[in-house]
Structure formats: C-alpha cells, structure tokens
Design an enzyme around this catalytic site. Structure first.
Site, PDB file in Angstrom:
ATOM      1  N   GLY A  33      12.971  19.795  22.688  1.00 18.28           N
ATOM      2  CA  GLY A  33      14.291  19.222  22.425  1.00 18.28           C
ATOM      3  C   GLY A  33      15.068  20.078  21.438  1.00 18.28           C
ATOM      4  O   GLY A  33      15.832  19.560  20.621  1.00 18.28           O
ATOM      5  N   SER A  35      17.412  22.470  21.970  1.00 15.15           N
ATOM      6  CA  SER A  35      18.655  23.110  22.397  1.00 15.15           C
ATOM      7  C   SER A  35      19.906  22.494  21.788  1.00 15.15           C
ATOM      8  O   SER A  35      20.984  23.084  21.846  1.00 15.15           O
ATOM      9  CB  SER A  35      18.766  23.074  23.928  1.00 15.15           C
ATOM     10  OG  SER A  35      18.890  21.740  24.389  1.00 15.15           O
ATOM     11  N   ARG A  36      19.781  21.296  21.190  1.00 13.47           N
ATOM     12  CA  ARG A  36      20.971  20.651  20.638  1.00 13.47           C
ATOM     13  C   ARG A  36      20.564  19.668  19.552  1.00 13.47           C
ATOM     14  O   ARG A  36      19.390  19.384  19.337  1.00 13.47           O
ATOM     15  CB  ARG A  36      21.760  19.931  21.734  1.00 13.47           C
ATOM     16  CG  ARG A  36      21.007  18.832  22.443  1.00 13.47           C
ATOM     17  CD  ARG A  36      21.724  18.381  23.710  1.00 13.47           C
ATOM     18  NE  ARG A  36      20.997  17.321  24.408  1.00 13.47           N
ATOM     19  CZ  ARG A  36      21.382  16.052  24.453  1.00 13.47           C
ATOM     20  NH1 ARG A  36      22.500  15.671  23.844  1.00 13.47           N
ATOM     21  NH2 ARG A  36      20.680  15.157  25.109  1.00 13.47           N
ATOM     22  N   ASN A 111      10.118  17.203  19.017  1.00 18.38           N
ATOM     23  CA  ASN A 111      11.418  16.595  18.747  1.00 18.38           C
ATOM     24  C   ASN A 111      12.038  15.928  19.973  1.00 18.38           C
ATOM     25  O   ASN A 111      12.913  15.074  19.830  1.00 18.38           O
ATOM     26  CB  ASN A 111      12.387  17.661  18.209  1.00 18.38           C
ATOM     27  CG  ASN A 111      13.788  17.139  18.047  1.00 18.38           C
ATOM     28  OD1 ASN A 111      14.066  16.289  17.202  1.00 18.38           O
ATOM     29  ND2 ASN A 111      14.713  17.633  18.874  1.00 18.38           N
ATOM     30  N   SER A 165      11.461   7.730  14.816  1.00 19.88           N
ATOM     31  CA  SER A 165      12.767   7.085  14.656  1.00 19.88           C
ATOM     32  C   SER A 165      12.603   5.864  13.772  1.00 19.88           C
ATOM     33  O   SER A 165      11.548   5.214  13.774  1.00 19.88           O
ATOM     34  CB  SER A 165      13.331   6.665  16.011  1.00 19.88           C
ATOM     35  OG  SER A 165      14.455   5.801  15.854  1.00 19.88           O
ATOM     36  N   TYR A 178      11.858   2.171  23.517  1.00 17.68           N
ATOM     37  CA  TYR A 178      11.957   3.294  22.582  1.00 17.68           C
ATOM     38  C   TYR A 178      11.221   2.982  21.285  1.00 17.68           C
ATOM     39  O   TYR A 178      10.452   3.808  20.771  1.00 17.68           O
ATOM     40  CB  TYR A 178      13.426   3.580  22.313  1.00 17.68           C
ATOM     41  CG  TYR A 178      13.712   4.732  21.376  1.00 17.68           C
ATOM     42  CD1 TYR A 178      13.424   6.042  21.754  1.00 17.68           C
ATOM     43  CD2 TYR A 178      14.303   4.517  20.129  1.00 17.68           C
ATOM     44  CE1 TYR A 178      13.717   7.106  20.912  1.00 17.68           C
ATOM     45  CE2 TYR A 178      14.588   5.574  19.278  1.00 17.68           C
ATOM     46  CZ  TYR A 178      14.294   6.868  19.673  1.00 17.68           C
ATOM     47  OH  TYR A 178      14.583   7.911  18.834  1.00 17.68           O
ATOM     48  N   ALA A 180       8.801   0.865  20.854  1.00 13.31           N
ATOM     49  CA  ALA A 180       7.373   0.824  21.144  1.00 13.31           C
ATOM     50  C   ALA A 180       6.786   2.229  21.242  1.00 13.31           C
ATOM     51  O   ALA A 180       5.702   2.507  20.710  1.00 13.31           O
ATOM     52  CB  ALA A 180       7.126   0.065  22.442  1.00 13.31           C
ATOM     53  N   ALA A 181       7.518   3.128  21.908  1.00 11.70           N
ATOM     54  CA  ALA A 181       7.038   4.502  22.066  1.00 11.70           C
ATOM     55  C   ALA A 181       6.961   5.221  20.728  1.00 11.70           C
ATOM     56  O   ALA A 181       5.970   5.905  20.425  1.00 11.70           O
ATOM     57  CB  ALA A 181       7.945   5.259  23.030  1.00 11.70           C
TER      58      ALA A 181
END
Length: 269
Positions: A33, A35-36, A111, A165, A178, A180-181
C-alpha cells in the site's frame, strides 16, 4: 545526498549523537500500500534516510508512478511491484520476489488496507467480508510470517511494522468487518513478536483519522466539527505517521516488540 531530516528525526551535535539519528543507509524496506496516502509518506521517508525501498499495491502503474516521484526527490533506489494482498498464493510469490529484488529484507511495513462502505450490517455480503479480512488480516499475516522466516534463516535481525487502525480498539457499526480484521492484526502482531523474537521485532502502529486522498470525499464541515473532540482539534497530516513507523523500524526501538503505538491526535473512544 546530504543529511536528511523528516518529522520525528532525532538529531544533535554532541559526541555520540549520531547513534540517536534515524539512518537507514543500506537497509532494504518493503511497504505494501505504498503508492499513496500514508504508505507513500513512509516510502518517501525511508528513501530520504538512505533505504532501498520496494513499494507494492494492486495497481502496478500507481506504484511505478510513486517510485519515480520518490526517486526524483531522493535519488534513492525505489522499486515497484504489484500484489493482491487478499490472495494467499500471490502473497507467497511476492515475498520471494521482494527478497530477490532487494537481496534481502530488513523492514516490512504491512500498510495495505481498506474499509469499504455498506448500507447495513445485515446487508454485508460474504464476498465483502472475506475481502476485508483478506486485505487487512490474512495477507499481512502471511507476508509477515514469510519474510520473518527468511530473515531468521538468513541470520538477520529485522523489523515488521503492521499498520492497524483506531477502529480496532473502538469498533463502530459502520466498520464491523474492518474493525474485526484490524483487531485480529493487533493480535497477530503480539503473537508473531513472540514467535520470531529476539531476531525479528514485530510491532503495530494504530492510526486515527488522517487526511489522505480518501478524505477528499468527506463532508469536511462535519468532520471538522467532530475533530473538535480530538485533543489536537484536527485530523492528521499523512507525514505525521512517519515518526512512529521509523522509530519501530529502527535500532532505537531495539527493545520494543509486540507493542501497539496509537497515533490518533488524542481522539476520544
């Protein structure tokens, strides 16, 4: 290239102060992740500080563009590769590619992540649920395990930094898969720290709300009002994630593993 400084760099002029500077000269860093957004700022910072960097995401063209931009600024070697983090076999192959391209890996930053919107909890489809867990948990786990094993087999000391997060700590109805992950990623961080220590340190950065390209689609008036409940009274600039990631990746964090560092501007639960 002259001495580079980025947010979070510890500098000084006293004898021995060099040991308290972030210096990644000769280090090889993989960032998914990258690239931005937050990932791009991490890749840029590592390159400014002397690292050879490989950035990866689903879209190769975006990675290649980011790599060119960073190299134009830093003069450093920045490689671009594509990988679907949700695909177990593709992640397995990517670990080999990354190791071969860089000639080894010293730092992995997991990321890549996403939190798709949905209309209702009961309306969440299995495909969406599986995709969110694959991107935010399954893929980072697999890549961390593969590269940690390679580091140990090569007799190296390395670092893995997972990007979680604040939703993992304070789940809301709008972020169920999200949250949970990412909560799972927090648990994986601690487990892998014990599995691969003392040679590989595994830590986690837990970001709050950052003003990346995604925020361009927000109701900024509503967000600014909500941000008044933050201790910092604002959202984060992507560059403000850099200090925590560099610290956990560096020798300054040599006795730090299995930990979560929250970078959220003092957001309430």
């Amino acid at each position: 290239m002259g001495e580079a400084t980025v947010p979070g760099t510890v500098t000084g002029s006293a004898p021995g102060a060099g040991e308290f500077r972030f210096d990644f000269t000769g280090k090889r860093v993989v960032i998914t992740g990258g690239s931005r957004g937050l990932g791009f700022e991490m890749a840029r910072a590592f390159s400014l500080l002397g690292a050879e960097v490989l950035i990866a995401s689903r879209r190769l063209e975006s990675c290649e563009d980011a790599a060119r931009r960073i190299t134009a600024e830093t003069g450093g070697a920045v490689h671009a590769r594509s990988v679907r983090v949700t695909d177990w076999d593709e992640v397995t192959a990517f670990a080999e590619v990354a190791w071969d391209v860089l000639g080894g890996v010293d730092v992995l930053v997991n990321n890549a992540g996403s939190s798709p919107l949905y209309d209702s909890i009961i309306g969440i489809e299995e495909a969406l649920f599986d995709k969110v867990l694959g991107l935010n948990l399954k893929g980072p786990f697999r890549l961390a395990a593969l590269l940690s094993e390679r580091m140990i087999d090569a007799g190296m000391e390395g670092s893995v930094v997972n990007i979680s997060s604040i939703a993992s700590l304070y789940p809301k109805p709008a972020t169920v898969p999200y949250s949970a992950a990412k909560a799972g990623l927090n648990a994986v961080t601690v487990a892998l720290a014990h599995a691969y220590g003392p040679h590989v340190r595994v830590n986690c950065v837990v970001p709050g709300t950052f003003l990346t390209d995604v925020s361009k689609h927000w109701d900024m008036g509503a967000f600014e009002q909500r941000a008044q409940s933050f201790a910092m009274k604002r959202g984060g600039d992507p560059k403000e994630i850099v200090g925590a990631v560099l610290y956990l990746s560096s020798s300054l964090a040599s006795y730090t593993t299995g930990t979560l560092i929250t970078v959220d501007g003092g957001a309430p639960a």
